[in-house]
Scaffold this motif. Structure first.
Motif, PDB file in Angstrom:
ATOM      1  N   ALA A   1       0.832  -1.204   0.000  1.00 38.86           N
ATOM      2  CA  ALA A   1       0.000   0.000   0.000  1.00 38.86           C
ATOM      3  C   ALA A   1       0.865   1.252   0.000  1.00 38.86           C
TER       4      ALA A   1
ATOM      5  N   ILE B   1       2.049   1.870  -3.492  1.00 40.14           N
ATOM      6  CA  ILE B   1       0.991   2.438  -4.331  1.00 40.14           C
ATOM      7  C   ILE B   1       0.840   3.933  -4.068  1.00 40.14           C
TER       8      ILE B   1
ATOM      9  N   GLU C   1       3.794   6.005  -5.465  1.00 36.64           N
ATOM     10  CA  GLU C   1       3.732   6.225  -6.913  1.00 36.64           C
ATOM     11  C   GLU C   1       2.688   7.266  -7.250  1.00 36.64           C
ATOM     12  N   ASP C   2       1.523   7.191  -6.598  1.00 39.97           N
ATOM     13  CA  ASP C   2       0.491   8.183  -6.861  1.00 39.97           C
ATOM     14  C   ASP C   2       0.983   9.579  -6.511  1.00 39.97           C
TER      15      ASP C   2
ATOM     16  N   THR D   1       5.291  -9.104  -9.507  1.00 40.98           N
ATOM     17  CA  THR D   1       4.906  -7.706  -9.382  1.00 40.98           C
ATOM     18  C   THR D   1       5.473  -6.846 -10.502  1.00 40.98           C
TER      19      THR D   1
ATOM     20  N   ASP E   1       2.261  -5.105 -11.812  1.00 41.34           N
ATOM     21  CA  ASP E   1       2.505  -3.673 -11.968  1.00 41.34           C
ATOM     22  C   ASP E   1       2.679  -3.303 -13.445  1.00 41.34           C
TER      23      ASP E   1
ATOM     24  N   ARG F   1       0.032  -0.780 -15.554  1.00 40.08           N
ATOM     25  CA  ARG F   1       0.472   0.445 -16.224  1.00 40.08           C
ATOM     26  C   ARG F   1      -0.010   0.488 -17.670  1.00 40.08           C
TER      27      ARG F   1
ATOM     28  N   SER G   1      -7.427   4.473  -6.005  1.00 37.93           N
ATOM     29  CA  SER G   1      -6.155   3.772  -5.829  1.00 37.93           C
ATOM     30  C   SER G   1      -6.264   2.649  -4.811  1.00 37.93           C
ATOM     31  N   LEU G   2      -6.942   2.914  -3.696  1.00 36.18           N
ATOM     32  CA  LEU G   2      -7.086   1.916  -2.637  1.00 36.18           C
ATOM     33  C   LEU G   2      -8.503   1.965  -2.088  1.00 36.18           C
TER      34      LEU G   2
END
Length: 233
Positions: free
Chosen positions: A37, A40, A43-44, A118, A125, A129, A144-145
């Motif tokens: 998490a 994630i 990256e965001d 991953t 991942d 993308r 995102s989550l």
């Protein structure tokens, strides 16, 4: 996401962890949930500094959390402004240091399998993308989550938070995009107007495969929204 002995896990999360951490009673699963998490969110934050956090409370306790990112220019992996470029230069070093602190010691996890599942050529991942470039190339809100504490599952918190996401998107006249694993989860988001843009799979030689990943979009009712068709260049 990680599941417990009495609650289901996100099947995509199960696939990423692999067989060495298949036991839902293993507390190290939650450590890896935090690790993933964090990645994630990092990256965001790197590519999309705008964010919206929506929480569900039960008697003052946090029962659910939804993180939504606003992509002003659509999904991109290239920083657009000087501030974003500066973050892009500094974040990898910070992330590497954090990764060294949070990755488990050798032997707990099949690290080679984890990295291939991953980040490999056919890894999760990598495949995500590709779908974001195809289906989220316009301004939108990205879920995102979406997490619900197992102790509060069945109380409607997912519905409350997702309805809040949809209201925010409608108020801003923006479409939405998300990814999820498993047909059951996809069906949940379909109740809020999301539609499957593509079902796709990930496969890693010698380290398993998973064929129920869904890229989902929620177009605006007026027709201003994400296309279910890939972007053409």
């Amino acid at each position: 996401m990680s599941g417990t002995e009495t609650s289901a896990a996100d099947p995509l999360f199960d696939y990423v962890l692999g067989p060495s951490l298949a036991d839902r009673s293993d507390p190290r699963r939650m450590d890896f949930l935090r690790f993933l998490a964090t990645g994630i969110l990092e990256e965001d934050w790197r590519y999309c500094p705008s964010s919206l956090g929506i929480v569900g409370l039960v008697e003052g306790r946090l029962g659910a959390c939804c993180v939504v990112r606003r992509y002003e220019h659509g999904y991109t992996t290239e920083p657009r402004h000087w501030g974003e470029r500066l973050r892009a230069q500094l974040l990898p070093l910070w992330s590497l240091l954090r990764c060294n602190r949070t990755m488990p010691e050798q032997g707990i996890l099949d690290q080679q399998g984890f990295l291939l599942r991953t980040y490999g050529p056919e890894g999760v991942d990598t495949q995500l993308r590709l779908r974001r470039k195809k289906y989220a190339a316009v301004p939108h809100l990205c879920v995102s989550l979406m997490m619900v504490d197992p102790a509060f599952q069945g109380m409607g918190l997912c519905g409350q938070t997702m309805r809040a996401v949809c209201r925010a998107a409608d108020q801003q006249r923006l479409p939405c995009y998300l990814e999820t694993g498993g047909r059951k989860n996809a069906a949940v988001y379909e109740r809020f107007g999301f539609k499957v843009a593509e079902r796709f799979s990930c496969a890693t030689d010698g380290h398993g495969s998973f064929d129920e990943i869904y890229a989902m979009t929620r177009p605006m009712p007026q027709g201003v929204g994400l296309s279910r068709e890939p972007k053409t260049v």
